[in-house]
Design an enzyme around this catalytic site. Structure first.
Site: not given
Length: 347
Positions: A58, A189
């Site tokens: 992440c 994203y």
């Protein structure tokens, strides 16, 4: 990070994003308590009291990994590393013996969330800081955690720790970080989870417009703000280091690769080769997570073998621009035993 790669998992919803038929939106962490020197939120800085839970996959959690290393907080803030492939329940501690975190004694990060608040409206996200004595989540505010590590935790910093958020430069750092967050950190994203062509093309354009601006900024300076590493560099690095491995193909940010921009590629290599950066990066975890968890984007779950990683060790010549990586401080020491990135995750 759930199927949307946000850093969230489980509970049937994502605490950091929404997507589908609506534009991709990332919200703030639900638990925004702060651990401070004066304990004003009820959580005082205290060596050994808290545990940082991350996934090395992440980018938001990777910020905390880099900051913790640079500041020498390993002795004060212990580390739990989750499996890069989580299930519908939560991030799992299947990398540990018996599938339990050895300090918290839990199998799933959701157990710490539930100890804090049951049935809260969101997913289980990393980075997360857990209070060890109570087993309760303290914060999952990914935007604030690293700033507090740099400022509120200063009494526990190692000797020679760099000032990652120097007060005279904070206004400029904040301005630079805001654009990078909107268009790059979050922009990839927005492109990757776009639900329509126009939405995707807008995000795509934002990503590369900002990368071009950053590349121009870094042409004649070694770091984004000032002459040493700051929080701004950490936040840009965690996206750049994932760019060719996942964002270029998986998220369709494919106008060009990082390795095709001479300035950004040299800048990213410079940071990667700086103690505290590359020694926290696990390319194996990164690729496994994105390609196996994002089934809506990659339904086969096949993890690509490339790209090659040897270039990350190539000379960068960025030192010719001057600058001092750690300012008036020094480099962090060796990676603590047990925290080393396995060989399969390194160039």
């Amino acid at each position: 990070m759930s199927n949307d790669g946000s850093g969230s998992a489980g509970k049937g919803a994502d605490g950091n994003t929404s997507y589908g038929h609506k534009p991709f939106v990332r919200s703030r962490g639900h638990f925004a308590d702060r651990i401070t020197a004066d304990g004003r939120d009820g959580w005082p800085v205290e060596a050994g009291r808290y545990r940082l839970v991350v996934s090395r996959a992440c980018p938001w959690a990777s910020r905390a990994l880099v900051s913790r290393r640079l500041l020498g907080l390993e002795h004060a803030l212990s580390l739990a590393i989750a499996d890069p492939v989580q299930d519908d329940r939560s991030w799992r501690f299947t990398l540990d013996e018996d599938g339990r975190d050895p300090v918290l004694g839990i199998r799933l990060l959701s157990e710490a969330y539930d100890a804090r608040e049951r049935d809260y409206p969101g997913g289980v996200s990393v980075p997360a800081i857990v209070d060890v004595p109570s087993g309760r989540l303290v914060t999952n505010d990914y935007q604030r955690i690293t700033l507090d590590l740099a400022t509120e935790w200063s009494a526990l910093h190692r000797e020679g720790a760099p000032d990652l958020y120097p007060e005279p430069l904070r206004e400029e750092i904040d301005e630079v970080m805001e654009g990078i967050y909107r268009d790059v950190n979050n922009g990839v994203y927005r492109a990757g989870f776009a639900s329509g062509q126009n939405e995707y093309e807008t995000a795509y354009a934002d990503v590369f417009r900002r990368l071009d601006l950053v590349s121009e900024r870094l042409t004649d300076r070694r770091y984004l703000v000032g002459d040493s590493i700051t929080e701004a560099d950490i936040r840009l690095f965690t996206t750049l280091v994932r760019f060719d491995a996942v964002y270029h193909g998986h998220f369709k940010c494919n106008r060009s690769k990082l390795s095709e921009d001479p300035v950004l590629w040299a800048y990213a290599r410079d940071l990667y080769q700086t103690p505290g950066f590359g020694d926290t990066v696990d390319f194996d975890h990164i690729k496994k997570h994105y390609y196996r968890v994002h089934t809506g984007i990659n339904p086969t779950g096949i993890v690509p073998l490339g790209p090659g990683l040897s270039g990350w060790r190539a000379p960068h010549q960025r030192e010719e621009l001057g600058g001092r990586p750690f300012g008036d401080g020094t480099a962090p020491g060796p990676v603590p035993q047990g925290e080393e990135v396995p060989a399969r995750g390194r160039p």
